[in-house]
Design an enzyme around this catalytic site. Structure first.
Site, short mmCIF file in Angstrom:
data_model
loop_
_atom_site.label_atom_id
_atom_site.label_comp_id
_atom_site.label_asym_id
_atom_site.label_seq_id
_atom_site.Cartn_x
_atom_site.Cartn_y
_atom_site.Cartn_z
N ASP A 128 0.76 -1.29 0.01
CA ASP A 128 0.07 0.08 0.01
C ASP A 128 0.93 1.05 -0.27
O ASP A 128 2.01 1.25 0.14
CB ASP A 128 -0.89 -0.15 1.25
CG ASP A 128 -2.12 -1.05 1.31
OD1 ASP A 128 -2.20 -1.60 0.17
OD2 ASP A 128 -2.09 -1.53 2.53
N TYR A 154 6.98 -10.17 6.45
CA TYR A 154 6.95 -8.70 6.84
C TYR A 154 7.21 -8.39 8.26
O TYR A 154 7.20 -9.34 8.80
CB TYR A 154 5.30 -8.19 6.81
CG TYR A 154 4.89 -7.86 5.43
CD1 TYR A 154 4.70 -6.77 4.91
CD2 TYR A 154 4.27 -9.01 4.48
CE1 TYR A 154 3.89 -6.52 3.49
CE2 TYR A 154 3.68 -8.93 3.19
CZ TYR A 154 3.74 -7.52 3.01
OH TYR A 154 3.30 -7.29 1.54
#
Length: 355
Positions: A66, A130
């Site tokens: 994002d 992540y």
């Protein structure tokens, strides 16, 4: 990229690892049209125009991130189709050319490999990892070093109950329906994920924080690695050696980044003792993305895609003859670009270089 190369031309497919600081971008994906927003992919494809491919080069991104999210190592595949008589670029030349023509200083191509024409950067990935960075002891934003801004989530609290956060994270491990951590109205076709690892650990003191400040500020890392449920389903339809599907780490599809941020926000709430570890289990089992606790979302700027793993690269390294047909010119002569010294883990920028 599904059609064959034009007569007399040579098409080569490459796997490329790249990194970026996401602050200036509207995510990694290209933004088409006349909008002011721009994605990392826009700059990569602009640089690839200088390769003078017969067919315009398009990057197929492994892991979408994002706006504001960073990547230590993301991946993509691309096809470069050169004119008759021109051999494929070597991976080293491709890497250097892309970096030379990249027009944004916050993007860097780490490394490239020749791969089979059926290889797919998204579907062949086995896992993604992540990490999320936190800073505690920061009552005001101006108390955080300018070099750490947009690189971590600054919390006012001086203390996190890390043991409780670790206990809560255990409830997330394994294969679950993670609908509760998915944004309402998500286009994802499946919210089932297999989370392999979730950890919370202190970071060493930031080198960008002055000594007199380091006594007050503490840094923490939340790290998530998981495998996509679809990984096992895709395995049966893609032919070897690239039939291993795609993964998540908090890894997965288009909404993965926001899922990581929601999980992080919930674990931070546990660390601040506004939620209990047991309540995290209840939230997960509710499968309700509209619950009152599920509206918590950690800021995008603390999130980093750390690594994308490709188990198939190890198989290709052991069996280079499989890809050798991809390294043949139109008359069967060997051309530059055979994959050498393939490294399957990309978390170390020196080694090969993280939806």
């Amino acid at each position: 990229m599904g059609s064959g190369p034009a007569a007399g031309t040579v098409r080569a497919r490459y796997l490329v690892y790249f990194q970026y600081v996401g602050t200036d971008f509207n995510g990694v994906a290209a933004v088409r049209g006349a909008q002011r927003a721009v994605g990392v992919q826009n700059y990569l494809e602009e640089a690839a125009e200088r390769l003078k491919s017969v067919v315009p080069v398009k990057f197929v991104i492994s892991s979408r991130t994002d706006a504001g999210v960073h990547a230590l190592s993301n991946a993509a595949h691309l096809d470069v189709q050169r004119r008759s008589g021109q051999p494929p670029f070597s991976p080293e030349v491709l890497t250097q050319a892309l970096n030379t023509h990249l027009k944004h200083p916050a993007i860097r191509v780490l490394q490239a490999f020749r791969v089979h024409s059926d290889f797919h950067a998204r579907y062949a990935a086995t896992s993604r990892t992540y990490l999320y960075r936190l800073a505690t002891g920061c009552p005001r934003p101006d108390q955080l070093s300018v070099f750490e801004r947009n690189r971590c989530w600054a919390l006012r609290a001086d203390y996190l109950d890390v043991a409780a956060m670790q206990e809560a994270a255990q409830h997330l491990l394994g294969t679950h329906d993670f609908s509760a951590f998915q944004s309402a109205g998500s286009p994802s076709t499946s919210s089932v994920r297999t989370l392999r690892r979730a950890s919370v650990s202190p970071d060493p003191a930031s080198p960008f924080v002055l000594p007199q400040e380091s006594r007050r500020l503490r840094f923490w890392t939340l790290e998530f690695e998981s495998q996509s449920f679809l990984y096992r389903q895709v395995q049966s339809v893609l032919r070897p050696p690239w039939g291993w599907g795609w993964g998540l780490g908090h890894c997965g599809n288009l909404t993965l980044g926001s899922q990581v941020r929601r999980m992080t926000a919930i674990l931070v709430a546990v660390g601040l003792r506004t939620l209990t570890p047991t309540e995290v289990k209840v939230i997960l089992e509710s499968r309700d993305p509209l619950g009152r606790h599920q509206t918590r979302v950690a800021p995008a700027h603390g999130l980093f895609l750390k690594s994308v793993l490709y188990e198939g690269l190890r198989d290709l390294a052991r069996n280079p003859s499989y890809a050798q047909q991809e390294n043949q010119g139109p008359e069967g002569r060997e051309t530059p670009g055979q994959p050498e010294d393939l490294r399957w883990e990309t978390s170390d920028p020196k080694a090969g270089g993280l939806e």
